[in-house]
Design a protein around this motif. Structure first.
Motif, PDB file in Angstrom:
ATOM      1  N   GLU A   1     -12.458   0.721 -11.188  1.00 37.30           N
ATOM      2  CA  GLU A   1     -12.588   1.825 -12.135  1.00 37.30           C
ATOM      3  C   GLU A   1     -12.159   3.153 -11.511  1.00 37.30           C
ATOM      4  O   GLU A   1     -12.453   3.427 -10.349  1.00 37.30           O
ATOM      5  CB  GLU A   1     -14.032   1.937 -12.634  1.00 37.30           C
ATOM      6  CG  GLU A   1     -14.476   0.751 -13.467  1.00 37.30           C
ATOM      7  CD  GLU A   1     -15.854   0.951 -14.067  1.00 37.30           C
ATOM      8  OE1 GLU A   1     -16.476   2.013 -13.781  1.00 37.30           O
ATOM      9  OE2 GLU A   1     -16.306   0.072 -14.814  1.00 37.30           O
ATOM     10  N   VAL A   2     -11.472   3.938 -12.317  1.00 38.61           N
ATOM     11  CA  VAL A   2     -11.165   5.336 -12.002  1.00 38.61           C
ATOM     12  C   VAL A   2     -11.938   6.176 -13.004  1.00 38.61           C
ATOM     13  O   VAL A   2     -11.762   6.025 -14.215  1.00 38.61           O
ATOM     14  CB  VAL A   2      -9.657   5.626 -12.106  1.00 38.61           C
ATOM     15  CG1 VAL A   2      -9.386   7.115 -11.918  1.00 38.61           C
ATOM     16  CG2 VAL A   2      -8.883   4.805 -11.093  1.00 38.61           C
ATOM     17  N   ARG A   3     -12.792   7.052 -12.519  1.00 41.55           N
ATOM     18  CA  ARG A   3     -13.658   7.826 -13.403  1.00 41.55           C
ATOM     19  C   ARG A   3     -13.111   9.211 -13.736  1.00 41.55           C
ATOM     20  O   ARG A   3     -13.488   9.803 -14.747  1.00 41.55           O
ATOM     21  CB  ARG A   3     -15.055   7.932 -12.777  1.00 41.55           C
ATOM     22  CG  ARG A   3     -15.790   6.589 -12.771  1.00 41.55           C
ATOM     23  CD  ARG A   3     -17.027   6.603 -11.897  1.00 41.55           C
ATOM     24  NE  ARG A   3     -16.705   6.604 -10.470  1.00 41.55           N
ATOM     25  CZ  ARG A   3     -16.413   5.497  -9.772  1.00 41.55           C
ATOM     26  NH1 ARG A   3     -16.388   4.314 -10.367  1.00 41.55           N
ATOM     27  NH2 ARG A   3     -16.134   5.566  -8.477  1.00 41.55           N
ATOM     28  N   ASP A   4     -12.219   9.715 -12.907  1.00 34.25           N
ATOM     29  CA  ASP A   4     -11.687  11.060 -13.158  1.00 34.25           C
ATOM     30  C   ASP A   4     -10.345  11.208 -12.446  1.00 34.25           C
ATOM     31  O   ASP A   4     -10.265  11.078 -11.217  1.00 34.25           O
ATOM     32  CB  ASP A   4     -12.663  12.120 -12.649  1.00 34.25           C
ATOM     33  CG  ASP A   4     -12.229  13.539 -12.982  1.00 34.25           C
ATOM     34  OD1 ASP A   4     -11.307  13.712 -13.806  1.00 34.25           O
ATOM     35  OD2 ASP A   4     -12.818  14.482 -12.413  1.00 34.25           O
ATOM     36  N   ALA A   5      -9.292  11.459 -13.218  1.00 37.94           N
ATOM     37  CA  ALA A   5      -7.957  11.679 -12.654  1.00 37.94           C
ATOM     38  C   ALA A   5      -7.175  12.606 -13.564  1.00 37.94           C
ATOM     39  O   ALA A   5      -7.410  12.651 -14.780  1.00 37.94           O
ATOM     40  CB  ALA A   5      -7.205  10.352 -12.506  1.00 37.94           C
TER      41      ALA A   5
ATOM     42  N   VAL B   1     -14.350  -4.626  -2.685  1.00 36.32           N
ATOM     43  CA  VAL B   1     -13.906  -3.990  -3.925  1.00 36.32           C
ATOM     44  C   VAL B   1     -14.168  -4.969  -5.061  1.00 36.32           C
ATOM     45  O   VAL B   1     -13.580  -6.050  -5.115  1.00 36.32           O
ATOM     46  CB  VAL B   1     -12.414  -3.623  -3.862  1.00 36.32           C
ATOM     47  CG1 VAL B   1     -11.957  -3.026  -5.193  1.00 36.32           C
ATOM     48  CG2 VAL B   1     -12.147  -2.658  -2.709  1.00 36.32           C
ATOM     49  N   THR B   2     -15.080  -4.612  -5.962  1.00 32.84           N
ATOM     50  CA  THR B   2     -15.469  -5.479  -7.068  1.00 32.84           C
ATOM     51  C   THR B   2     -14.595  -5.194  -8.284  1.00 32.84           C
ATOM     52  O   THR B   2     -14.326  -4.034  -8.606  1.00 32.84           O
ATOM     53  CB  THR B   2     -16.947  -5.267  -7.422  1.00 32.84           C
ATOM     54  OG1 THR B   2     -17.746  -5.508  -6.247  1.00 32.84           O
ATOM     55  CG2 THR B   2     -17.400  -6.210  -8.521  1.00 32.84           C
ATOM     56  N   MET B   3     -14.177  -6.256  -8.948  1.00 32.33           N
ATOM     57  CA  MET B   3     -13.339  -6.109 -10.122  1.00 32.33           C
ATOM     58  C   MET B   3     -14.203  -6.020 -11.387  1.00 32.33           C
ATOM     59  O   MET B   3     -15.262  -6.627 -11.455  1.00 32.33           O
ATOM     60  CB  MET B   3     -12.374  -7.285 -10.231  1.00 32.33           C
ATOM     61  CG  MET B   3     -11.553  -7.514  -8.988  1.00 32.33           C
ATOM     62  SD  MET B   3     -10.581  -6.082  -8.481  1.00 32.33           S
ATOM     63  CE  MET B   3      -9.359  -6.017  -9.796  1.00 32.33           C
TER      64      MET B   3
ATOM     65  N   THR C   1      -9.275   1.541 -16.017  1.00 31.26           N
ATOM     66  CA  THR C   1      -9.840   0.290 -15.538  1.00 31.26           C
ATOM     67  C   THR C   1      -8.703  -0.664 -15.225  1.00 31.26           C
ATOM     68  O   THR C   1      -7.786  -0.832 -16.043  1.00 31.26           O
ATOM     69  CB  THR C   1     -10.765  -0.341 -16.595  1.00 31.26           C
ATOM     70  OG1 THR C   1     -11.831   0.566 -16.894  1.00 31.26           O
ATOM     71  CG2 THR C   1     -11.354  -1.644 -16.090  1.00 31.26           C
ATOM     72  N   PHE C   2      -8.741  -1.280 -14.047  1.00 32.83           N
ATOM     73  CA  PHE C   2      -7.715  -2.236 -13.624  1.00 32.83           C
ATOM     74  C   PHE C   2      -8.374  -3.596 -13.404  1.00 32.83           C
ATOM     75  O   PHE C   2      -9.310  -3.716 -12.613  1.00 32.83           O
ATOM     76  CB  PHE C   2      -7.056  -1.794 -12.318  1.00 32.83           C
ATOM     77  CG  PHE C   2      -6.271  -0.512 -12.424  1.00 32.83           C
ATOM     78  CD1 PHE C   2      -4.907  -0.525 -12.706  1.00 32.83           C
ATOM     79  CD2 PHE C   2      -6.898   0.715 -12.232  1.00 32.83           C
ATOM     80  CE1 PHE C   2      -4.197   0.653 -12.799  1.00 32.83           C
ATOM     81  CE2 PHE C   2      -6.188   1.894 -12.321  1.00 32.83           C
ATOM     82  CZ  PHE C   2      -4.828   1.857 -12.614  1.00 32.83           C
ATOM     83  N   GLY C   3      -7.870  -4.618 -14.114  1.00 30.47           N
ATOM     84  CA  GLY C   3      -8.370  -5.968 -13.912  1.00 30.47           C
ATOM     85  C   GLY C   3      -7.605  -6.690 -12.823  1.00 30.47           C
ATOM     86  O   GLY C   3      -6.639  -6.162 -12.259  1.00 30.47           O
TER      87      GLY C   3
ATOM     88  N   ARG D   1      -9.380  11.762  -8.457  1.00 31.79           N
ATOM     89  CA  ARG D   1     -10.480  12.548  -7.901  1.00 31.79           C
ATOM     90  C   ARG D   1     -11.761  11.742  -7.706  1.00 31.79           C
ATOM     91  O   ARG D   1     -12.566  12.057  -6.830  1.00 31.79           O
ATOM     92  CB  ARG D   1     -10.761  13.760  -8.798  1.00 31.79           C
ATOM     93  CG  ARG D   1      -9.664  14.809  -8.770  1.00 31.79           C
ATOM     94  CD  ARG D   1     -10.078  16.051  -9.528  1.00 31.79           C
ATOM     95  NE  ARG D   1     -10.235  15.778 -10.957  1.00 31.79           N
ATOM     96  CZ  ARG D   1      -9.265  15.907 -11.857  1.00 31.79           C
ATOM     97  NH1 ARG D   1      -8.059  16.312 -11.486  1.00 31.79           N
ATOM     98  NH2 ARG D   1      -9.488  15.644 -13.123  1.00 31.79           N
ATOM     99  N   ASP D   2     -11.975  10.729  -8.545  1.00 32.47           N
ATOM    100  CA  ASP D   2     -13.196   9.933  -8.446  1.00 32.47           C
ATOM    101  C   ASP D   2     -12.877   8.517  -8.909  1.00 32.47           C
ATOM    102  O   ASP D   2     -12.571   8.298 -10.086  1.00 32.47           O
ATOM    103  CB  ASP D   2     -14.308  10.537  -9.312  1.00 32.47           C
ATOM    104  CG  ASP D   2     -15.614   9.748  -9.232  1.00 32.47           C
ATOM    105  OD1 ASP D   2     -15.745   8.910  -8.324  1.00 32.47           O
ATOM    106  OD2 ASP D   2     -16.481   9.958 -10.109  1.00 32.47           O
ATOM    107  N   GLY D   3     -12.936   7.565  -7.969  1.00 29.69           N
ATOM    108  CA  GLY D   3     -12.648   6.185  -8.327  1.00 29.69           C
ATOM    109  C   GLY D   3     -13.041   5.235  -7.219  1.00 29.69           C
ATOM    110  O   GLY D   3     -13.406   5.645  -6.108  1.00 29.69           O
ATOM    111  N   ASP D   4     -12.971   3.949  -7.520  1.00 28.44           N
ATOM    112  CA  ASP D   4     -13.398   2.926  -6.562  1.00 28.44           C
ATOM    113  C   ASP D   4     -12.497   2.845  -5.329  1.00 28.44           C
ATOM    114  O   ASP D   4     -12.893   2.258  -4.320  1.00 28.44           O
ATOM    115  CB  ASP D   4     -13.434   1.556  -7.251  1.00 28.44           C
ATOM    116  CG  ASP D   4     -14.519   1.466  -8.325  1.00 28.44           C
ATOM    117  OD1 ASP D   4     -15.405   2.350  -8.354  1.00 28.44           O
ATOM    118  OD2 ASP D   4     -14.464   0.530  -9.139  1.00 28.44           O
TER     119      ASP D   4
END
Length: 237
Positions: A16-20, A11-13, A230-232, A63-66
């Motif tokens: 990202e969540v693209r759709d929720a 899991v690369t930082m 986006t989560f750092g 619905r779409d995320g890392d």
């Protein structure tokens, strides 16, 4: 670029969540009761009014995320950043972060990632989301016991997509409090005063919510048709 290995996957930082889809309600609760609930974190609640803190209840369909697709429910409190004194009122809320007290999910990969990367208090639960109508509903059960059944009514549309808004989330795990840099862009936002109904079950978290004063009228409720996040990496304050 930082990365973490979770269940054999890298899991690369940042994550990202693209759709929720996000639905939430903010409740005024007794500040002394809220302080007792989160005392283990070492953080202090922000007060919207003297003697009143804010409890935030949120349910999310990722619905779409890392971290793949999953459902999530969150119980959180608005808190003052560590070392920052505050006075009751809106100024206290403007600088506030969000302390995540309980965060059940329904998939094991995000459970392990959330715990190990950020210290989120994730645990497995049965989370049923009903999002196809304007009335959004979430039912959470843990160990076969009802925690809560929450309904969020439709609000008034807020025009235009919002910018990427930076926020600070705080977590506590294994004796350590962490700050998680978090950014959100929201589209299809609806907001209203009140607008949430809650039925509590017999789970210990339901008891905690009851002792805070829920279910009473929410300050506000909101729905987001499409959120990007986006989560750092977690930071140790």
């Amino acid at each position: 670029m930082a990365s973490h290995v979770i269940q054999g996957r890298t899991v690369t930082m940042p994550v990202e969540v693209r759709d929720a889809t996000v639905c939430s309600a903010m409740y005024p609760v007794r500040a002394d009761a809220a302080r007792a609930v989160i005392a283990y974190s070492g953080l202090d609640v922000a007060e919207v009014f003297p003697g009143k803190a804010v409890c935030v209840l949120t349910f999310v369909d990722y619905r779409d995320g890392d971290l793949d697709q999953y459902h999530e429910f969150g119980m959180a409190f608005m808190v003052r950043p560590p070392g920052v004194a505050g006075a009751a009122g809106l100024a206290d809320l403007r600088q506030a972060g969000v302390f995540i007290h309980w965060l059940p999910v329904d998939q094991r990969f995000t459970l392990e990632a959330g715990r190990s990367i950020w210290g989120f208090p994730k645990e497995l639960a049965d989370i049923e989301l009903r999002l196809s109508s304007p009335y959004k509903r979430c039912i959470v059960r843990k160990d076969g016991r009802l925690v809560l059944d929450m309904l969020v009514k439709p609000g008034v549309p807020v025009p235009g997509p919002g910018p990427m808004t930076p926020l600070d989330a705080y977590t506590h795990r294994d004796g350590l409090t962490r700050r998680v840099p978090w950014s959100v862009r929201a589209r299809g936002v609806r907001v209203r005063p009140g607008g949430a109904l809650i039925r509590l079950g017999n789970h210990p978290i339901a008891k905690e919510l009851s002792e805070l004063g829920l279910p009473k009228r929410a300050l506000t409720s909101s729905t987001v048709a499409r959120a990007e996040m986006t989560f750092g990496d977690a930071i140790h304050p």
